[in-house]
Enzyme design. Structure first.
Site, PDB file in Angstrom:
ATOM      1  N   ARG A 138       0.799  -1.223  -0.029  1.00  0.00           N
ATOM      2  CA  ARG A 138       0.061  -0.056  -0.103  1.00  0.00           C
ATOM      3  C   ARG A 138       0.875   1.262   0.016  1.00  0.00           C
ATOM      4  NH1 ARG A 138      -1.277   1.903   4.598  1.00  0.00           N
ATOM      5  NH2 ARG A 138      -2.124  -0.089   5.421  1.00  0.00           N
ATOM      6  N   TYR A 145     -16.480  17.300 -14.812  1.00  0.00           N
ATOM      7  CA  TYR A 145     -17.086  15.589 -14.711  1.00  0.00           C
ATOM      8  C   TYR A 145     -18.086  15.418 -13.824  1.00  0.00           C
ATOM      9  CZ  TYR A 145     -16.529  10.918 -14.585  1.00  0.00           C
ATOM     10  OH  TYR A 145     -16.637   9.494 -14.545  1.00  0.00           O
ATOM     11  N   ASP A 177      -7.516  18.791 -14.477  1.00  0.00           N
ATOM     12  CA  ASP A 177      -7.776  17.512 -14.888  1.00  0.00           C
ATOM     13  C   ASP A 177      -7.469  17.194 -16.482  1.00  0.00           C
ATOM     14  OD1 ASP A 177      -9.107  15.039 -15.978  1.00  0.00           O
ATOM     15  OD2 ASP A 177     -10.572  15.184 -14.108  1.00  0.00           O
ATOM     16  N   LYS A 221      -8.726   6.142 -19.232  1.00  0.00           N
ATOM     17  CA  LYS A 221      -9.032   6.794 -20.467  1.00  0.00           C
ATOM     18  C   LYS A 221      -7.827   6.605 -21.539  1.00  0.00           C
ATOM     19  CE  LYS A 221     -12.808   7.638 -18.158  1.00  0.00           C
ATOM     20  NZ  LYS A 221     -13.034   8.986 -17.445  1.00  0.00           N
TER      21      LYS A 221
END
Ligand SMILES: *Cc1c(COP(=O)(O)O)cnc(C)c1O
Length: 390
Positions: free
Chosen positions: A45, A97, A169, A194
């Site tokens: 992690r 978004y 972004d 994406k």
């Protein structure tokens, strides 16, 4: 050195074995010689060699100091908002978004973080929205689905003057087309789902910071909150990045052909593509982007949900699905899909009309994609057009 060469050679050969592909270190923990004495890794992690390699590659690609990879784009956005405190104010792009809006409105609002939604293509509107408590400006450029462009350099200067962080972004442009940190932004985020992943086979998010200081804060929240990207998914993003420039070049070429075709089609009302000289922010896009991207939106002269539905269910190569940026073309209908939960007046004010259709143009041959669109439009004309004939 050219961008593609630089990117490909920023992907290291494995020092231990000579493997030319980055190994997938599918392990949760790392054996220590003595408590606290290890080879740089103790628990996956906190840090994992495959993820660390991806983070280094992406930091270099965006010309930043530190990269951090998350289990989704929204987890990446979430880590940036955690830099703020209760009482802080955000100025965000109004065409934001939907998932980011939900995170701000349904999660962070109750922790005392407020957001003003502003048309960020208008610098004066941003200046007017600045409050004493404004800590962050949140941009997307181009936006979804109307592909509005904001001037990153000008907004970065305004942010700096007022001691406000600027985060961009960069999902829609990808680092192949736009480098927000070079234009003055402090932080870049991506939905790696994406264009960076590029093959519609992984959910991932990335944060890159301009400075090491901001980077170590983001890394702190990445470890403290735990939404890390898995070693295998990190490998998939590295593999996607290898062809980023090549893919983006073809996405842009195909999208430009399709935008040109749509612009002259008698059944089409508006075409939204920053590469068209008719686009209101064409000059800004040209100044800050290498090319204009792979997403094209358009509306029909018959501006009804039924006509749009007929189109999106008639295409053969454009599959009806959420998301974008993959090798296969996708089509979506924002009014009944991504923007369905938004009030009708608010949706329409943002330019998302009933018939607005968004195309994520893939890597099929442009002539096949155009004839697919042409056939679907003819079907719409035959079944839903009362006033327009072709
Ligand atoms: C998809 C997307 C996100 C969210 O990313 P996920 O990987 O789906 O969590 C954020 N911003 C933009 C612009 C996106 O298109």
């Amino acid at each position: 050195m050219q961008a593609t060469t630089q990117l490909l050679h920023s992907i290291p050969v494995d020092a231990q074995t000579g493997a030319i592909a980055v190994p997938i270190y599918q392990t949760s923990t790392f054996v220590q010689e003595a408590p606290g004495v290890n080879k740089g890794y103790d628990y996956s992690r906190t840090n994992n060699p495959t993820r660390a390699t991806l983070e280094q590659i992406v930091a270099e690609l965006e010309n930043g100091a530190t990269g951090a990879a998350f289990s989704s784009g929204l987890a990446a956005i979430d880590a940036v908002i955690k830099l703020l405190e209760s009482g802080d104010h955000i100025i965000a792009v109004d065409d934001i978004y939907g998932g980011a809006f939900r995170l701000f409105d349904k999660v962070y609002k109750k922790f005392g973080i407020s957001v003003s939604y502003v048309d960020t293509s208008d610098l004066d509107a941003i200046a007017a929205a600045i409050q004493d408590s404004t800590r962050l400006i949140w941009l997307e450029t181009p936006t979804n689905p109307t592909l509005k462009i904001s001037d990153i350099k000008a907004i970065a200067a305004l942010a700096k003057e007022n001691n406000i962080l600027l985060c961009v972004d960069n999902t829609f442009a990808s680092p192949a087309l736009q480098k927000p940190l070079d234009l003055g932004a402090d932080i870049v985020v991506h939905s790696g789902t994406k264009y960076i992943g590029g093959h519609s086979d992984v959910i991932a998010g990335l944060v890159v910071t301009k400075t090491k200081e901001l980077g170590s804060q983001v890394k702190f929240y990445q470890n403290a909150c735990g939404a890390v990207l898995s070693p295998f998914d990190s490998f998939l993003l590295i593999r996607g990045l290898e062809t980023l420039h090549l893919r983006i070049k073809q996405h842009c070429r195909n999208a430009a052909s399709i935008a040109g075709f749509l612009a002259q089609h008698p059944l089409v009302d508006k075409v939204y593509y920053p590469g068209l000289s008719s686009h209101p922010n064409h000059a800004t896009a040209k100044a800050q982007q290498e090319d204009f991207g792979g997403v094209v939106s358009f509306s029909l002269k018959t501006d009804t949900i039924e006509a749009a539905t007929a189109f999106v269910t008639a295409t053969r190569f454009f599959h009806l699905a959420e998301s974008l940026g993959g090798v296969k073309s996708l089509v979506s209908h924002p009014a009944s899909m991504t923007h369905k939960s938004i009030d009708e007046w608010r949706r329409k004010a943002a330019g998302v009309s009933d018939s607005l259709i968004r195309l994520s143009v893939g890597l099929e041959d442009a002539s096949d994609l155009i004839s697919d669109i042409d056939t679907a439009l003819a079907l719409v004309a035959a079944t839903h057009s009362s006033s327009v004939t072709i």
